[in-house]
Enzyme design. Sequence first.
Site, PDB file in Angstrom:
ATOM      1  N   ASP A 147       0.804  -1.220   0.000  1.00 53.16           N
ATOM      2  CA  ASP A 147       0.000   0.000   0.000  1.00 53.16           C
ATOM      3  C   ASP A 147       0.842   1.279   0.000  1.00 53.16           C
ATOM      4  OD1 ASP A 147      -2.005  -1.858   0.339  1.00 53.16           O
ATOM      5  OD2 ASP A 147      -2.906  -0.866   2.075  1.00 53.16           O
ATOM      6  N   ASP A 148       0.159   2.344  -0.367  1.00 57.14           N
ATOM      7  CA  ASP A 148       0.616   3.735  -0.188  1.00 57.14           C
ATOM      8  C   ASP A 148       1.634   4.223  -1.208  1.00 57.14           C
ATOM      9  OD1 ASP A 148      -0.994   3.408   1.986  1.00 57.14           O
ATOM     10  OD2 ASP A 148       0.459   4.017   3.486  1.00 57.14           O
ATOM     11  N   HIS A 152      -6.323   3.155  -3.689  1.00 53.20           N
ATOM     12  CA  HIS A 152      -6.158   3.431  -2.253  1.00 53.20           C
ATOM     13  C   HIS A 152      -6.466   4.901  -1.963  1.00 53.20           C
ATOM     14  CE1 HIS A 152      -4.989   2.120   1.689  1.00 53.20           C
ATOM     15  NE2 HIS A 152      -3.818   2.712   1.728  1.00 53.20           N
ATOM     16  N   HIS A 198      -5.011   9.349   0.468  1.00 58.15           N
ATOM     17  CA  HIS A 198      -4.990   8.601   1.719  1.00 58.15           C
ATOM     18  C   HIS A 198      -5.818   9.262   2.817  1.00 58.15           C
ATOM     19  CE1 HIS A 198      -3.357   5.805   4.727  1.00 58.15           C
ATOM     20  NE2 HIS A 198      -3.012   5.082   3.689  1.00 58.15           N
ATOM     21  N   HIS A 214       3.647  -2.265   3.098  1.00 55.80           N
ATOM     22  CA  HIS A 214       3.688  -0.939   2.475  1.00 55.80           C
ATOM     23  C   HIS A 214       4.960  -0.722   1.662  1.00 55.80           C
ATOM     24  CE1 HIS A 214       0.679  -0.597   5.621  1.00 55.80           C
ATOM     25  NE2 HIS A 214       0.166   0.391   4.916  1.00 55.80           N
TER      26      HIS A 214
HETATM   27 ZN   LIG Z   1      -2.579   3.008   3.409  1.00 56.21          ZN
END
Ligand SMILES: [Zn+2]
Length: 293
Positions: A110-111, A160, A164, A262
């Site tokens: 993620d991210d 995502h 965020h 991540h």
């Molecule tokens: Zn995240």
Amino acid sequence: MTRTRLALGALISAAALALTGCAASDASSVSWHGPSSGVVDGGQDGGTQAHPISDSTAQAATGAGKPSASASATPSASTSAAPSASASATAPSDGIMRKTGNDGVALTFDDGPSADTPKLLAMLRQHNIKATFCVVGVAVQEFPQYLQEIVKDGHTLCNHTWKHDEKLGKKSADTIRADLQRTNDEIRKVVPGAQIKYFRHPGGNFTPAAVQIATELGMVSLGWTVDPSDWNTKKWSGNQMTQHIISNVRNNTKPGAVILSHDGGGDRSATLAAYKTLLPELKQQFTLVALPV
Ligand SMILES: [Zn+2]
């Protein structure tokens, strides 16, 4: 009627949140600083959300339980060949898919994309492992070339949100829809025709409205079963973090698992170091799969 569905969804979702240990611990926001170009606009997501809930809040929000009974969802008949229908079939009644639906184990990152993404991609390539990347709109904007590499390497994409926003799901339907659409548009601007079949709410803070809108946009809401908390850089750092990630993933990964980690949102050197050890181990023990598109 939508209202009825949302109301029912809210009940189910509340129950699921209580049961789902890791649901809010994707507080990548804890370490989410965003790309350096950061605040692309001060806009709709509310800049304050970029800075996160505290660890204790995250824990309180989720309880310490194990992933929900969703695990009992009937696996799809086929394995990775079937497209989103197969992913949908694995989703429990709250609409959040937390397991792969078969014995395959899914690595999800993620991210990103971020400056660390190419290093992760190189490791995945080395072991011929496919994964799923839950990307943030502003990060795609900053590192378009890495998104292209993700797709070129055959990994699966997941939305995502634009920047965020951990509270996006509580905002108006129009705001949620605009955020998810903007993120998909940015992804497709960089990779025309990209398949985006999954949505992961920041912090795992899914709401019935967010799940519903993601569905309308053709995306399955994606949770997880294993969270080594690599986002929690306040609690661990350096080699201690690396060892924590390694032992957590080793101890908790089972067939069907969706593992949360991540590749963006902060310093991911510990995550990279952990996966250098973990990738060959996991590959030996499990079938590692990109989620089907
Ligand atoms: Zn995240």
